[in-house]
Design a protein around this motif. Sequence first.
Motif, PDB file in Angstrom:
ATOM      1  N   ALA A  19      20.268  -5.464  18.260  1.00  3.93           N
ATOM      2  CA  ALA A  19      19.028  -4.703  18.390  1.00  3.93           C
ATOM      3  C   ALA A  19      17.906  -5.526  17.789  1.00  3.93           C
ATOM      4  O   ALA A  19      18.134  -6.528  17.110  1.00  3.93           O
ATOM      5  N   ARG A  20      16.670  -5.069  18.007  1.00  4.80           N
ATOM      6  CA  ARG A  20      15.519  -5.872  17.576  1.00  4.80           C
ATOM      7  C   ARG A  20      15.252  -5.815  16.072  1.00  4.80           C
ATOM      8  O   ARG A  20      14.688  -6.742  15.511  1.00  4.80           O
ATOM      9  N   THR A  21      15.649  -4.716  15.425  1.00  3.20           N
ATOM     10  CA  THR A  21      15.316  -4.589  14.003  1.00  3.20           C
ATOM     11  C   THR A  21      16.560  -4.351  13.154  1.00  3.20           C
ATOM     12  O   THR A  21      17.529  -3.715  13.593  1.00  3.20           O
ATOM     13  N   GLN A  22      16.481  -4.840  11.936  1.00  2.39           N
ATOM     14  CA  GLN A  22      17.584  -4.664  10.997  1.00  2.39           C
ATOM     15  C   GLN A  22      17.753  -3.194  10.629  1.00  2.39           C
ATOM     16  O   GLN A  22      18.868  -2.740  10.366  1.00  2.39           O
ATOM     17  N   GLU A  23      16.643  -2.449  10.602  1.00  2.00           N
ATOM     18  CA  GLU A  23      16.712  -1.029  10.269  1.00  2.00           C
ATOM     19  C   GLU A  23      17.563  -0.265  11.281  1.00  2.00           C
ATOM     20  O   GLU A  23      18.409   0.566  10.920  1.00  2.00           O
ATOM     21  N   THR A  24      17.342  -0.548  12.549  1.00  2.00           N
ATOM     22  CA  THR A  24      18.130   0.093  13.605  1.00  2.00           C
ATOM     23  C   THR A  24      19.596  -0.269  13.462  1.00  2.00           C
ATOM     24  O   THR A  24      20.479   0.594  13.525  1.00  2.00           O
ATOM     25  N   LEU A  25      19.864  -1.542  13.256  1.00  4.09           N
ATOM     26  CA  LEU A  25      21.244  -2.006  13.157  1.00  4.09           C
ATOM     27  C   LEU A  25      21.957  -1.404  11.953  1.00  4.09           C
ATOM     28  O   LEU A  25      23.123  -0.999  12.051  1.00  4.09           O
ATOM     29  N   ALA A  26      21.274  -1.316  10.830  1.00  5.01           N
ATOM     30  CA  ALA A  26      21.905  -0.807   9.612  1.00  5.01           C
ATOM     31  C   ALA A  26      22.389   0.624   9.811  1.00  5.01           C
ATOM     32  O   ALA A  26      23.501   0.983   9.391  1.00  5.01           O
ATOM     33  N   ALA A  27      21.566   1.443  10.463  1.00  8.22           N
ATOM     34  CA  ALA A  27      21.946   2.841  10.687  1.00  8.22           C
ATOM     35  C   ALA A  27      23.144   2.943  11.615  1.00  8.22           C
ATOM     36  O   ALA A  27      24.081   3.726  11.382  1.00  8.22           O
ATOM     37  N   VAL A  28      23.142   2.140  12.674  1.00  3.91           N
ATOM     38  CA  VAL A  28      24.247   2.179  13.645  1.00  3.91           C
ATOM     39  C   VAL A  28      25.543   1.678  13.014  1.00  3.91           C
ATOM     40  O   VAL A  28      26.600   2.303  13.154  1.00  3.91           O
ATOM     41  N   ILE A  29      25.477   0.554  12.329  1.00  2.00           N
ATOM     42  CA  ILE A  29      26.690  -0.030  11.737  1.00  2.00           C
ATOM     43  C   ILE A  29      27.280   0.893  10.692  1.00  2.00           C
ATOM     44  O   ILE A  29      28.504   1.065  10.599  1.00  2.00           O
ATOM     45  N   THR A  30      26.420   1.524   9.886  1.00  2.00           N
ATOM     46  CA  THR A  30      26.914   2.470   8.880  1.00  2.00           C
ATOM     47  C   THR A  30      27.675   3.609   9.546  1.00  2.00           C
ATOM     48  O   THR A  30      28.769   3.995   9.093  1.00  2.00           O
ATOM     49  N   GLU A  31      27.121   4.151  10.620  1.00  2.00           N
ATOM     50  CA  GLU A  31      27.772   5.263  11.323  1.00  2.00           C
ATOM     51  C   GLU A  31      29.109   4.837  11.914  1.00  2.00           C
ATOM     52  O   GLU A  31      30.100   5.579  11.853  1.00  2.00           O
ATOM     53  N   GLY A  72      20.923   0.968  19.802  1.00  2.00           N
ATOM     54  CA  GLY A  72      20.174   1.889  18.966  1.00  2.00           C
ATOM     55  C   GLY A  72      20.810   3.263  18.938  1.00  2.00           C
ATOM     56  O   GLY A  72      21.940   3.452  19.406  1.00  2.00           O
ATOM     57  N   PRO A  73      20.115   4.248  18.392  1.00  2.00           N
ATOM     58  CA  PRO A  73      20.640   5.616  18.363  1.00  2.00           C
ATOM     59  C   PRO A  73      20.786   6.156  19.779  1.00  2.00           C
ATOM     60  O   PRO A  73      20.096   5.719  20.700  1.00  2.00           O
ATOM     61  N   GLY A  74      21.704   7.085  19.965  1.00  2.00           N
ATOM     62  CA  GLY A  74      21.891   7.644  21.307  1.00  2.00           C
ATOM     63  C   GLY A  74      22.946   6.889  22.081  1.00  2.00           C
ATOM     64  O   GLY A  74      24.068   6.675  21.602  1.00  2.00           O
ATOM     65  N   ASN A  75      22.592   6.426  23.268  1.00  2.00           N
ATOM     66  CA  ASN A  75      23.568   5.786  24.145  1.00  2.00           C
ATOM     67  C   ASN A  75      24.224   4.568  23.505  1.00  2.00           C
ATOM     68  O   ASN A  75      25.440   4.394  23.583  1.00  2.00           O
ATOM     69  N   GLY A  76      23.416   3.713  22.878  1.00  2.00           N
ATOM     70  CA  GLY A  76      23.966   2.498  22.296  1.00  2.00           C
ATOM     71  C   GLY A  76      25.011   2.774  21.236  1.00  2.00           C
ATOM     72  O   GLY A  76      26.074   2.146  21.208  1.00  2.00           O
ATOM     73  N   THR A  77      24.729   3.725  20.373  1.00  2.00           N
ATOM     74  CA  THR A  77      25.682   4.079  19.327  1.00  2.00           C
ATOM     75  C   THR A  77      26.954   4.676  19.906  1.00  2.00           C
ATOM     76  O   THR A  77      28.064   4.320  19.495  1.00  2.00           O
ATOM     77  N   GLU A  78      26.804   5.573  20.869  1.00  2.00           N
ATOM     78  CA  GLU A  78      27.987   6.234  21.431  1.00  2.00           C
ATOM     79  C   GLU A  78      28.842   5.277  22.249  1.00  2.00           C
ATOM     80  O   GLU A  78      30.075   5.376  22.247  1.00  2.00           O
ATOM     81  N   ILE A  79      28.216   4.343  22.957  1.00  2.00           N
ATOM     82  CA  ILE A  79      28.993   3.329  23.679  1.00  2.00           C
ATOM     83  C   ILE A  79      29.764   2.472  22.685  1.00  2.00           C
ATOM     84  O   ILE A  79      30.942   2.155  22.888  1.00  2.00           O
TER      85      ILE A  79
END
Length: 216
Positions: A32-44, A10-17
């Motif tokens: 991650a548990r939700t597609q919304e969380t994943l979409a934001a991370v993958i885009t970044e 998710g945002p924070g540690n997961g994204t930076e790792i």
Amino acid sequence: MKTIIIIGAGPGNGTEISKRFGQEGFQVVCAARTQETLAAVITELKEQGIEAVGVECDASRRADLESLVEWTKEQYGQIDVLVYNASILHQASVLEVSAEQITKEFEIDVLGALHAAQIVAPDMIARKDGAILITGGGAALHPIKSLPGLSIGKAGVRQLTHMLHDTLKDDNVYVGTVTIAGEVKRGTALDPKNVAAAFYTLYTNRTEVEKVLTAE
């Protein structure tokens, strides 16, 4: 190209790792548990040129973890690094928190990490190479009164990591934990980027079972 799975991306540690290992040339599989969380991370990640994919996964369900690992192996051949970063927070008094709530948190904090390690370890043992990294917390060292589930869970995670380390070290499979002793916050010593750097240092050095990060 080596492959890493980040469970709890998710945002924070997961994204930076994810970014840190991706910058080193890893194929990144974010779970991650939700597609919304994943979409934001993958885009970044993709905006920074990092090869990354997202897979929905409930870390409290062993079947989900097994499916995640099997899918990753089918796509990329093998898993070189597993990062377990999943947890939940629930504020309550230790005298009032329900057994159901403690159980729910324990399933994610500890049993999820145990199951993930059990699933990826056999292949790593067979080829005598691999790494399992787990996010720990300062609550394992100094319990937080308002977070009984987290405190119990992180204590369990810390002991689990040490046991996995001792069990797998003779097979050249490295296990380590970053114990984050304080609030993760941008622009501080506990910035998620510093957490990610600590994970990568553990992975590359492979000499310490635990790195404690403090706010000072």
